[in-house]
Design a protein around this motif. Structure first.
Motif, PDB file in Angstrom:
ATOM      1  N   SER A 259     -35.249   1.115 -13.177  1.00  0.00           N
ATOM      2  CA  SER A 259     -36.690   1.310 -13.044  1.00  0.00           C
ATOM      3  C   SER A 259     -36.918   2.416 -12.021  1.00  0.00           C
ATOM      4  O   SER A 259     -36.641   2.247 -10.840  1.00  0.00           O
ATOM      5  CB  SER A 259     -37.364   0.010 -12.585  1.00  0.00           C
ATOM      6  OG  SER A 259     -38.761   0.187 -12.480  1.00  0.00           O
TER       7      SER A 259
ATOM      8  N   THR B   7     -40.302   0.721 -19.702  1.00  0.00           N
ATOM      9  CA  THR B   7     -40.912  -0.496 -20.243  1.00  0.00           C
ATOM     10  C   THR B   7     -40.540  -0.715 -21.706  1.00  0.00           C
ATOM     11  O   THR B   7     -40.623  -1.842 -22.199  1.00  0.00           O
ATOM     12  CB  THR B   7     -42.440  -0.439 -20.136  1.00  0.00           C
ATOM     13  OG1 THR B   7     -42.941   0.622 -20.962  1.00  0.00           O
ATOM     14  CG2 THR B   7     -42.880  -0.186 -18.697  1.00  0.00           C
TER      15      THR B   7
ATOM     16  N   ARG C 228     -42.264   0.009 -24.127  1.00  0.00           N
ATOM     17  CA  ARG C 228     -43.473  -0.361 -24.853  1.00  0.00           C
ATOM     18  C   ARG C 228     -44.241   0.894 -25.242  1.00  0.00           C
ATOM     19  O   ARG C 228     -44.110   1.955 -24.644  1.00  0.00           O
ATOM     20  CB  ARG C 228     -44.363  -1.255 -23.979  1.00  0.00           C
ATOM     21  CG  ARG C 228     -43.668  -2.481 -23.463  1.00  0.00           C
ATOM     22  CD  ARG C 228     -43.244  -3.428 -24.586  1.00  0.00           C
ATOM     23  NE  ARG C 228     -44.383  -4.076 -25.178  1.00  0.00           N
ATOM     24  CZ  ARG C 228     -44.855  -5.255 -24.781  1.00  0.00           C
ATOM     25  NH1 ARG C 228     -44.274  -5.902 -23.790  1.00  0.00           N
ATOM     26  NH2 ARG C 228     -45.885  -5.796 -25.365  1.00  0.00           N
TER      27      ARG C 228
ATOM     28  N   SER D 158     -50.250  -0.279 -23.266  1.00  0.00           N
ATOM     29  CA  SER D 158     -50.397  -1.184 -22.134  1.00  0.00           C
ATOM     30  C   SER D 158     -50.670  -2.585 -22.653  1.00  0.00           C
ATOM     31  O   SER D 158     -50.979  -2.787 -23.814  1.00  0.00           O
ATOM     32  CB  SER D 158     -51.544  -0.724 -21.224  1.00  0.00           C
ATOM     33  OG  SER D 158     -52.750  -0.673 -21.949  1.00  0.00           O
TER      34      SER D 158
ATOM     35  N   ARG E 112     -48.557  -2.580 -17.309  1.00  0.00           N
ATOM     36  CA  ARG E 112     -47.376  -1.795 -17.604  1.00  0.00           C
ATOM     37  C   ARG E 112     -47.651  -0.302 -17.676  1.00  0.00           C
ATOM     38  O   ARG E 112     -46.721   0.494 -17.652  1.00  0.00           O
ATOM     39  CB  ARG E 112     -46.760  -2.235 -18.937  1.00  0.00           C
ATOM     40  CG  ARG E 112     -46.140  -3.614 -18.888  1.00  0.00           C
ATOM     41  CD  ARG E 112     -45.477  -3.924 -20.219  1.00  0.00           C
ATOM     42  NE  ARG E 112     -44.865  -5.243 -20.196  1.00  0.00           N
ATOM     43  CZ  ARG E 112     -43.601  -5.455 -19.886  1.00  0.00           C
ATOM     44  NH1 ARG E 112     -42.840  -4.443 -19.530  1.00  0.00           N
ATOM     45  NH2 ARG E 112     -43.096  -6.682 -19.890  1.00  0.00           N
TER      46      ARG E 112
END
Length: 304
Positions: free
Chosen positions: A206, A243, A245, A248, A280
């Motif tokens: 991260s 993430t 993704r 959000s 996120r």
């Protein structure tokens, strides 16, 4: 203390209704007044001039929205905070002034409307090396971790020392690894994971990232310049690839720097550029075609 578990009989119980928090708006004048109050205080020992912006419905956790903490942080010229380390993650957003932040040993020189993140357990501190007051909004999942009673925070933590591992022979290493690996039970994905992977899964780094407003605005202006022939959403998400993704998640607390206003009323249309910070990700969109990009007052909204 003699405590025992309770059995709560739910036989025949029907699902309850969601208790949603109503949306609220914190006007610029209220924010400015709190900034002035924080700036007038004697410098705290840890350098943190900070107020948590809590929803009227918030109890444990003091979130502006359920699970989301929003803090108003102020630094006077020449000030800096002590280092901190915590297991919550943060998104930082400058609404006045400029300065710098050190996150995990990486320095970000930040200006008005810049956004950057602070990953979990990264040592960080903030400094104001300008001649003006610096004001930041800090969004985090601290409220959720507080509700779960697992929010870990260190003030002025010691430097991280490398973990010393016991030396193992090649034979020991081989004997500790299951010869079968992860076993796939069916084509749908049900699997068996061996112990050595369970306790030491592959790490996903991260990183502390920085989204300078000057660069973000450049790309938003290009979206705006597409004209009426483009009918898609004029929006970019400030995306962290870590993430995995593409959007959000859930409800968000939304900061609006100057030229960024919107309404939380259902069906309302935004009147200018908008930046929304979620759990996120953060997204930014330009004003609709033909709208001015001059800067109206800063406000904050909360949606549940």
């Amino acid at each position: 203390m003699n405590e025992t578990v309770r059995f709560l009989d739910q036989s025949g119980a029907r699902p309850g209704t969601m208790d949603l928090w109503p949306a609220i708006v914190i006007p610029k004048e209220v924010i400015d007044a709190e900034v002035e109050r924080l700036a007038s205080l004697p410098r705290p020992a840890n350098g943190r001039r900070r107020s948590i912006i809590a929803h009227p419905r918030a109890q444990a956790g003091n979130g502006l929205a359920p699970g989301i903490e929003v803090a108003l942080d102020v630094l006077l010229p020449g000030e800096r905070t002590l280092p901190y380390r915590q297991n919550s993650t943060q998104v930082n957003f400058v609404i006045r002034g400029r300065g710098h932040s050190i996150v995990g040993g990486k320095r970000f020189d930040v200006n008005l409307y810049d956004v950057w993140n602070t990953p979990s357990m990264h040592i960080y501190w903030h400094g104001n090396d300008s001649k003006d007051v610096q004001v930041r909004l800090t969004y985090s999942n601290a409220a959720l971790l507080e509700l779960m009673n697992i929010h870990y925070v260190e003030e002025n933590p010691p430097p991280i020392e490398p973990v010393k591992h016991e030396e193992q022979s090649e034979d020991d290493k081989r004997r500790r690894i299951s010869p079968y690996g992860t076993i796939k039970l069916d084509e749908e994905g049900a699997s068996l994971m061996p112990y050595e992977v369970l306790i030491n899964p592959p790490a996903v780094e991260s990183k502390a990232l920085h989204w300078p407003w000057e660069q973000v605005k450049h790309h938003l202006d290009k979206l705006q310049a597409l004209g009426k022939d483009y009918i898609g959403r004029r929006l970019y998400m400030l995306y962290n690839p870590m993430t995995g993704r593409k959007s959000s998640t859930g409800r968000t607390a939304t900061p609006r720097p100057p030229s960024i206003t919107t309404s939380t009323a259902p069906g309302a249309r935004p009147s200018a550029a908008r930046c929304s910070s979620g759990r996120r990700a953060t997204s930014c969109s330009p004003p609709p075609v033909g709208r001015s990009t001059t800067t109206p007052p800063t406000t904050i909204s909360s949606t549940s």
